[in-house]
Design a protein around this motif. Structure first.
Motif, PDB file in Angstrom:
ATOM      1  N   GLY A   1       7.404   2.941  -1.917  1.00 63.40           N
ATOM      2  CA  GLY A   1       6.422   3.945  -2.306  1.00 63.40           C
ATOM      3  C   GLY A   1       6.119   4.860  -1.140  1.00 63.40           C
ATOM      4  O   GLY A   1       6.414   4.545   0.020  1.00 63.40           O
ATOM      5  N   ILE A   2       5.529   6.007  -1.431  1.00 54.69           N
ATOM      6  CA  ILE A   2       5.103   6.935  -0.386  1.00 54.69           C
ATOM      7  C   ILE A   2       3.681   6.567   0.020  1.00 54.69           C
ATOM      8  O   ILE A   2       2.787   6.505  -0.812  1.00 54.69           O
ATOM      9  CB  ILE A   2       5.150   8.389  -0.872  1.00 54.69           C
ATOM     10  CG1 ILE A   2       6.569   8.763  -1.311  1.00 54.69           C
ATOM     11  CG2 ILE A   2       4.665   9.343   0.215  1.00 54.69           C
ATOM     12  CD1 ILE A   2       6.686  10.162  -1.877  1.00 54.69           C
ATOM     13  N   ALA A   3       3.480   6.316   1.306  1.00 52.40           N
ATOM     14  CA  ALA A   3       2.174   5.900   1.811  1.00 52.40           C
ATOM     15  C   ALA A   3       1.375   7.106   2.279  1.00 52.40           C
ATOM     16  O   ALA A   3       1.912   8.045   2.868  1.00 52.40           O
ATOM     17  CB  ALA A   3       2.347   4.910   2.963  1.00 52.40           C
ATOM     18  N   THR A   4       0.073   7.065   2.005  1.00 51.77           N
ATOM     19  CA  THR A   4      -0.862   8.089   2.447  1.00 51.77           C
ATOM     20  C   THR A   4      -2.134   7.408   2.938  1.00 51.77           C
ATOM     21  O   THR A   4      -2.325   6.205   2.742  1.00 51.77           O
ATOM     22  CB  THR A   4      -1.223   9.060   1.306  1.00 51.77           C
ATOM     23  OG1 THR A   4      -1.597   8.294   0.140  1.00 51.77           O
ATOM     24  CG2 THR A   4      -0.051   9.946   0.943  1.00 51.77           C
TER      25      THR A   4
ATOM     26  N   SER B   1       2.110   5.531  -3.517  1.00 50.09           N
ATOM     27  CA  SER B   1       2.488   6.127  -4.788  1.00 50.09           C
ATOM     28  C   SER B   1       3.131   5.066  -5.675  1.00 50.09           C
ATOM     29  O   SER B   1       3.407   3.949  -5.234  1.00 50.09           O
ATOM     30  CB  SER B   1       3.490   7.261  -4.552  1.00 50.09           C
ATOM     31  OG  SER B   1       4.753   6.725  -4.133  1.00 50.09           O
ATOM     32  N   SER B   2       3.384   5.445  -6.901  1.00 52.29           N
ATOM     33  CA  SER B   2       4.212   4.595  -7.757  1.00 52.29           C
ATOM     34  C   SER B   2       5.586   4.465  -7.097  1.00 52.29           C
ATOM     35  O   SER B   2       6.008   5.329  -6.323  1.00 52.29           O
ATOM     36  CB  SER B   2       4.355   5.224  -9.145  1.00 52.29           C
ATOM     37  OG  SER B   2       3.093   5.362  -9.762  1.00 52.29           O
ATOM     38  N   ALA B   3       6.273   3.380  -7.393  1.00 50.77           N
ATOM     39  CA  ALA B   3       7.566   3.123  -6.756  1.00 50.77           C
ATOM     40  C   ALA B   3       8.598   4.169  -7.166  1.00 50.77           C
ATOM     41  O   ALA B   3       8.708   4.525  -8.338  1.00 50.77           O
ATOM     42  CB  ALA B   3       8.070   1.738  -7.119  1.00 50.77           C
TER      43      ALA B   3
ATOM     44  N   TYR C   1       9.411   2.264   2.609  1.00 54.84           N
ATOM     45  CA  TYR C   1       8.163   1.535   2.854  1.00 54.84           C
ATOM     46  C   TYR C   1       7.853   0.677   1.634  1.00 54.84           C
ATOM     47  O   TYR C   1       7.476   1.181   0.582  1.00 54.84           O
ATOM     48  CB  TYR C   1       7.036   2.527   3.122  1.00 54.84           C
ATOM     49  CG  TYR C   1       5.924   2.022   4.004  1.00 54.84           C
ATOM     50  CD1 TYR C   1       5.851   0.694   4.413  1.00 54.84           C
ATOM     51  CD2 TYR C   1       4.927   2.877   4.441  1.00 54.84           C
ATOM     52  CE1 TYR C   1       4.831   0.253   5.236  1.00 54.84           C
ATOM     53  CE2 TYR C   1       3.899   2.449   5.267  1.00 54.84           C
ATOM     54  CZ  TYR C   1       3.862   1.140   5.655  1.00 54.84           C
ATOM     55  OH  TYR C   1       2.849   0.706   6.460  1.00 54.84           O
ATOM     56  N   THR C   2       8.010  -0.630   1.785  1.00 53.69           N
ATOM     57  CA  THR C   2       7.811  -1.547   0.665  1.00 53.69           C
ATOM     58  C   THR C   2       6.337  -1.686   0.324  1.00 53.69           C
ATOM     59  O   THR C   2       5.486  -1.881   1.199  1.00 53.69           O
ATOM     60  CB  THR C   2       8.391  -2.931   0.999  1.00 53.69           C
ATOM     61  OG1 THR C   2       9.770  -2.787   1.335  1.00 53.69           O
ATOM     62  CG2 THR C   2       8.250  -3.874  -0.183  1.00 53.69           C
ATOM     63  N   ILE C   3       6.026  -1.590  -0.948  1.00 47.77           N
ATOM     64  CA  ILE C   3       4.653  -1.735  -1.428  1.00 47.77           C
ATOM     65  C   ILE C   3       4.313  -3.217  -1.505  1.00 47.77           C
ATOM     66  O   ILE C   3       5.020  -3.992  -2.154  1.00 47.77           O
ATOM     67  CB  ILE C   3       4.495  -1.096  -2.823  1.00 47.77           C
ATOM     68  CG1 ILE C   3       4.942   0.371  -2.799  1.00 47.77           C
ATOM     69  CG2 ILE C   3       3.055  -1.221  -3.317  1.00 47.77           C
ATOM     70  CD1 ILE C   3       5.077   0.979  -4.189  1.00 47.77           C
ATOM     71  N   THR C   4       3.243  -3.621  -0.844  1.00 51.16           N
ATOM     72  CA  THR C   4       2.768  -5.004  -0.915  1.00 51.16           C
ATOM     73  C   THR C   4       1.259  -4.987  -1.093  1.00 51.16           C
ATOM     74  O   THR C   4       0.586  -4.005  -0.720  1.00 51.16           O
ATOM     75  CB  THR C   4       3.109  -5.795   0.362  1.00 51.16           C
ATOM     76  OG1 THR C   4       2.348  -5.263   1.462  1.00 51.16           O
ATOM     77  CG2 THR C   4       4.589  -5.726   0.695  1.00 51.16           C
ATOM     78  N   PRO C   5       0.685  -6.051  -1.667  1.00 52.98           N
ATOM     79  CA  PRO C   5      -0.781  -6.115  -1.814  1.00 52.98           C
ATOM     80  C   PRO C   5      -1.497  -5.992  -0.476  1.00 52.98           C
ATOM     81  O   PRO C   5      -2.551  -5.346  -0.388  1.00 52.98           O
ATOM     82  CB  PRO C   5      -1.002  -7.494  -2.444  1.00 52.98           C
ATOM     83  CG  PRO C   5       0.272  -7.803  -3.170  1.00 52.98           C
ATOM     84  CD  PRO C   5       1.353  -7.213  -2.308  1.00 52.98           C
TER      85      PRO C   5
ATOM     86  N   PRO D   1      -3.437  11.142  -4.933  1.00 51.45           N
ATOM     87  CA  PRO D   1      -3.104  11.361  -6.352  1.00 51.45           C
ATOM     88  C   PRO D   1      -2.072  12.465  -6.558  1.00 51.45           C
ATOM     89  O   PRO D   1      -1.301  12.415  -7.525  1.00 51.45           O
ATOM     90  CB  PRO D   1      -4.455  11.723  -6.986  1.00 51.45           C
ATOM     91  CG  PRO D   1      -5.328  12.165  -5.860  1.00 51.45           C
ATOM     92  CD  PRO D   1      -4.871  11.380  -4.669  1.00 51.45           C
ATOM     93  N   VAL D   2      -2.026  13.440  -5.674  1.00 45.77           N
ATOM     94  CA  VAL D   2      -1.031  14.508  -5.780  1.00 45.77           C
ATOM     95  C   VAL D   2       0.365  13.936  -5.544  1.00 45.77           C
ATOM     96  O   VAL D   2       1.318  14.262  -6.269  1.00 45.77           O
ATOM     97  CB  VAL D   2      -1.332  15.629  -4.763  1.00 45.77           C
ATOM     98  CG1 VAL D   2      -0.243  16.699  -4.797  1.00 45.77           C
ATOM     99  CG2 VAL D   2      -2.691  16.246  -5.035  1.00 45.77           C
ATOM    100  N   VAL D   3       0.489  13.073  -4.551  1.00 46.52           N
ATOM    101  CA  VAL D   3       1.772  12.439  -4.249  1.00 46.52           C
ATOM    102  C   VAL D   3       2.216  11.554  -5.408  1.00 46.52           C
ATOM    103  O   VAL D   3       3.379  11.586  -5.831  1.00 46.52           O
ATOM    104  CB  VAL D   3       1.675  11.618  -2.953  1.00 46.52           C
ATOM    105  CG1 VAL D   3       2.954  10.807  -2.725  1.00 46.52           C
ATOM    106  CG2 VAL D   3       1.425  12.531  -1.760  1.00 46.52           C
ATOM    107  N   ASP D   4       1.289  10.765  -5.940  1.00 43.92           N
ATOM    108  CA  ASP D   4       1.642   9.858  -7.037  1.00 43.92           C
ATOM    109  C   ASP D   4       2.095  10.634  -8.264  1.00 43.92           C
ATOM    110  O   ASP D   4       3.085  10.262  -8.912  1.00 43.92           O
ATOM    111  CB  ASP D   4       0.445   8.971  -7.373  1.00 43.92           C
ATOM    112  CG  ASP D   4       0.805   7.875  -8.359  1.00 43.92           C
ATOM    113  OD1 ASP D   4       1.800   7.149  -8.102  1.00 43.92           O
ATOM    114  OD2 ASP D   4       0.106   7.715  -9.385  1.00 43.92           O
TER     115      ASP D   4
END
Length: 376
Positions: free
Chosen positions: A340-343, A233-235, A220-224, A351-354
């Motif tokens: 990144g992991i999406a929640t 999460s962080s990448a 899952y690509t992180i985009t704005p 925050p636990v995932v990150d």
């Protein structure tokens, strides 16, 4: 107000199904719309009776650990917009009767505690959770619901021969579960603390929104734009877009794709990234794009000659490489993809995932996984 008698219940059951009103009656153990429970939520807005055996959904969203009390001071069953369905705010008579029986049975057993029922004691070292939180719901359920890919070797792949998922992102889901439940990675796997659901780029966001999934770990690509709808999460992985073509096609340059058909995945960012690359590199080419529901069908279309190019993240394409295909101008790196992991937006799970991802990166575990799964 008066309690609803047995005679009144029999009368209610016999009445017409399209519009029933019992004025001034209150079912035992129920409280009015608008009343607030110990969680601070308004009854009738984000509560469901399903957790206590009641089939009617109250309000718009379902919370399996929420209160089983809802308004019946003036019960009104409105005609549904579609045949056979109850109003969004009023249960059917049959559901009402079943609910009353279930409610009475639960109260007789002394277990109908109302709003904000606890989810049990958290394991030592597990992430702390407030009542009604995402973390509390996961712990009460006993498993983390994770959305993953089933057709991306190395990341998320379902092996039908053994009936299990495998890949870097599968391992990462177990690491997240370990952090949530306060156990080791090995124990999380042994106890099967993750329930996997395969997702596509088109379905992964909505499945988070409706709470069917707690996390999505599926390239899952992180985009704005996506950050506006979900937490990420962080990448944990950075990749680039690749262009797979058949060797027999004779393509030598990206410009050779002018007027050709490029297959991409539905809901992915690939098309926009290719178009931006053509502009940035000053390449005079205007290809066509076709969106498909999954990677295997894109590869099959390429093999059959229905499309000229299979475009996707390079590490995804690596799982589909063979002696008949190649990457077109692989030295041209473009379309950086950070996974990144999406929640759910604002979830106490985020925050636990990150933190789990950051700790795994610092420990070198992510790099070990990339090597172990042969990701390029």
């Amino acid at each position: 107000m008066t309690n609803l008698s047995n005679a009144a219940l029999r009368s209610l059951k016999a009445q017409d199904s399209d519009a029933t009103r019992v004025a001034g009656a209150t079912l035992p153990g129920f409280v009015p719309f608008g009343a607030k429970c110990s969680t601070g939520q308004q009854v009738g807005t984000e509560h469901s009776a399903d957790a206590h055996g009641l089939s009617a959904h109250v309000g718009r969203s379902v919370d399996p650990v929420a209160c089983a009390r809802f308004e019946h001071a003036g019960v009104e069953h409105l005609a549904a917009s579609r045949p056979g369905r109850a109003s969004a705010f009023c249960p059917t008579r049959r559901s009402l009767l079943r609910g009353l029986a279930a409610s009475a049975a639960l109260m007789g057993a002394g277990i109908l505690a109302g709003c904000g029922a606890g989810a049990g004691t958290a394991a030592p070292g597990s992430a702390s959770a407030a009542p009604g939180s995402k973390l509390a719901a996961i712990k009460a359920r006993g498993q983390l619901n994770a959305g993953v890919k089933k057709d991306v070797p190395g990341y998320g792949y379902f092996d039908p021969a053994v009936g299990t998922y495998e890949g870097m992102e599968i391992d990462l889901c177990y690491q997240v579960a370990a952090a949530v439940f306060g156990v080791s990675y090995e124990e999380a796997r042994e106890r099967e603390l993750v329930a996997f659901t395969d997702v596509t780029p088109k379905t992964r966001g909505p499945l988070i929104d409706n709470d069917q999934l707690d996390i999505v770990c599926a390239t899952y690509t992180i985009t704005p734009e996506r950050r506006e709808s979900w937490d990420f999460s962080s990448a944990y992985r950075t990749d680039y877009v690749g262009l797979m073509v058949k060797k027999r096609a004779g393509f030598k340059r990206i410009a050779d794709l002018d007027g050709k058909i490029i297959g991409v995945s539905q809901g992915a960012t690939t098309q926009g990234l290719i178009e931006q690359m053509l502009k940035d590199e000053g390449i005079d080419a205007t290809p066509e794009f076709l969106a498909f529901s999954g990677y295997p069908i894109i590869k099959s279309s390429l093999d059959a000659g229905n499309i000229d190019c299979f475009a996707m993240d390079r590490s995804t394409l690596a799982g589909y490489m063979n002696e008949t295909v190649e990457l077109l101008e692989p030295e041209v790196k473009f379309g950086e993809q950070q996974y990144g992991i999406a929640t759910k937006k604002g979830s106490d799970l985020s925050p636990v995932v990150d933190r789990a991802v950051l700790d795994l990166a610092a420990a070198g575990w992510l790099d070990e996984e990339i090597d172990a799964w042969g990701l390029v």
